[in-house]
Design an enzyme around this catalytic site. Structure first.
Site, short mmCIF file in Angstrom:
data_model
loop_
_atom_site.label_atom_id
_atom_site.label_comp_id
_atom_site.label_asym_id
_atom_site.label_seq_id
_atom_site.Cartn_x
_atom_site.Cartn_y
_atom_site.Cartn_z
N LYS A 192 0.81 -1.23 0.00
CA LYS A 192 0.00 0.00 0.00
C LYS A 192 0.84 1.28 0.00
O LYS A 192 1.85 1.37 0.67
CB LYS A 192 -0.93 0.02 1.22
CG LYS A 192 -2.00 -1.04 1.25
CD LYS A 192 -3.01 -0.86 0.12
CE LYS A 192 -3.83 0.40 0.25
NZ LYS A 192 -4.68 0.42 1.46
N GLU A 223 -6.18 12.92 1.98
CA GLU A 223 -7.37 12.50 2.73
C GLU A 223 -7.56 13.36 3.98
O GLU A 223 -8.70 13.71 4.34
CB GLU A 223 -7.25 11.03 3.10
CG GLU A 223 -7.35 10.09 1.90
CD GLU A 223 -7.07 8.63 2.26
OE1 GLU A 223 -6.86 8.33 3.45
OE2 GLU A 223 -7.07 7.80 1.33
#
Length: 457
Positions: free
Chosen positions: A283, A290
């Site tokens: 990841k 965000e």
């Protein structure tokens, strides 16, 4: 500890009640401004001969000592002194003795705190404007690198028409330009001195409000003493402007989050602005984008919070106004950090130009080009629209695209079609030819960038 306002009282609050009423835990952020306001006020008291030059100089010397201790982190603020004003006055009293009490002549904590907040927000908004300018410069630089980078333009998050990625970035430049204009328009209402309004009604002392305003660098004063101590519009305006600014950043972050997903693969964010997963080794998460998207909500909350606090307040000052500061401090910090992160994130962002272009060649974003082409051949646009719609449906059913249809097949449907059709259907040509003012055509994007550079300079 004896309270500086305690003469009227013979009772004593419990500590937990004092703690609930105190604001020093957060309004100590105004310490610099409080000393600055006090220095201007004492100079005005000397100027108007309300206190002697000797007393004034003693107070000024004491305030400078307190200021030096503040700079050196030597001051210890206490809840017993409630707020920044009483804490500073106590420190001053420790430095110079009872003459410190003369500083508060012709002044109230009501106009004092309002002055502090005007000074604080003026400085912070000017700094935020500089950060907006820096981000606008980054957007222009990145747009100039991507004038001929082709990407899908979207409506309803569906491929609509191919556009220049530089054009897309310049849309955010325009949003940030308006954000800067709103902040600049806020400044004249921040740059106004309430000092001298006292508690609410002015004072019987022969003060000179314009003198103290000039000392503090304010361009004007409040004309009404009630308004001076009860106005928080200038903060509400800042919170509103900040909410719009954060909304723009949040929209951009939403796109960045999509663009760096496996499904899009349009951009790659720097490791500096990304994080990993504690369980999934592969990841790379766009956490900073965000977070900015998420922090937009807290800025909205700061605005709604202060609107709610002020909506039912009678004139003039009310203790409710103690709730006006934390949201302002929070929004300032959030906006400052968000702008800095956005500028760094876009400056270091890698653009996958080939993949962006490819995504416009395996879709039907050139359908409008075909309809426009047929219209240039004399076919009414509504009829051309229907013809192209049927061709798109046929392509979907057959698993191909408009540029894959043979010329002979086109000519069976519309005899006026010629070989030049295929150039019109290319994404590059489609973007290049949209040269209406403000459009995505390369010359128009260059024009936008040239205008932006002039404005920034």
């Amino acid at each position: 500890m004896k309270k500086l306002w305690g003469g009227r009282f013979d009772g004593k609050n419990e500590e937990w009640i004092d703690a609930f009423g105190a604001s020093i835990s957060f309004d100590q952020a105004l310490a610099k401004q409080d000393i600055q306001g006090s220095l201007a006020h004492v100079k005005m008291l000397v100027h108007t001969q309300i206190i002697s030059k000797e007393e004034g100089q003693t107070i000024i010397d004491g305030l400078i000592k307190v200021q030096e201790k503040l700079t050196n982190n030597e001051l210890i603020f206490t809840v017993q002194n409630e707020d920044i004003h009483l804490n500073i006055e106590t420190f001053l009293h420790e430095e110079i003795g009872p003459v410190a009490g003369k500083l508060h002549t012709a002044r109230s904590r009501n106009d004092q705190v309002a002055t502090d907040m005007h000074l604080y927000l003026k400085e912070k908004v000017e700094g935020i404007i500089e950060k907006i300018i820096e981000f606008r410069e980054v957007l222009v630089e990145k747009a100039e690198e991507n004038i001929e980078t082709i990407m899908p333009g979207y409506t309803h998050l569906q491929h609509a028409q191919p556009i220049s990625f530089g054009h897309h970035l310049m849309a955010y430049y325009q949003m940030l330009t308006r954000d800067q204009e709103r902040m600049e328009e806020n400044l004249p209402r921040i740059d106004r001195s309430p000092l001298g309004a006292a508690a609410l009604a002015g004072t019987t002392f022969p003060i000179d409000r314009k003198f103290s305003a000039k000392e503090l660098g304010f361009s004007s004063i409040y004309e009404n003493s009630l308004d001076a101590v009860s106005d928080r519009d200038f903060i509400l305006e800042f919170l509103s402007n900040s909410s719009i600014l954060m909304m723009h950043l949040s929209r951009f972050c939403e796109e960045l989050i999509l663009w760096c997903s496996h499904e899009f693969q349009f951009v790659q964010l720097s490791d500096t602005f990304s994080t990993g997963s504690s369980i999934m080794p592969q990841k790379k998460n766009p956490d900073m984008a965000e977070l900015i998207r998420g922090k937009t909500g807290r800025v909205y909350g700061d605005l709604i919070g202060l609107l709610t606090v002020t909506k039912g307040l009678p004139l003039a000052y009310n203790k409710d106004f103690q709730e006006d500061k934390e949201g302002m401090f929070d929004t300032v910090e959030t906006v400052e950090k968000s702008l800095a992160i956005m500028a760094g994130m876009i400056a270091t962002m890698q653009v996958n130009k080939e993949h962006m272009l490819e995504s416009t060649e395996k879709d039907f974003s050139n359908a409008t080009e075909l309809a426009d082409y047929l219209a240039t051949k004399g076919i009414p646009f509504r009829e051309a629209h229907e013809i192209v719609g049927k061709l798109v449906l046929s392509c979907i059913q057959n698993g191909n695209y408009l540029q894959d249809i043979p010329l002979k097949e086109y000519q069976e449907i519309v005899p006026v079609v010629e070989e030049d059709l295929y150039d019109k259907l290319s994404s590059y040509t489609a973007v290049k030819n949209r040269h209406s003012l403000g459009g995505t055509g390369f010359d128009q994007v260059k024009h936008q960038i040239e205008q932006a550079k002039k404005a920034l300079n």
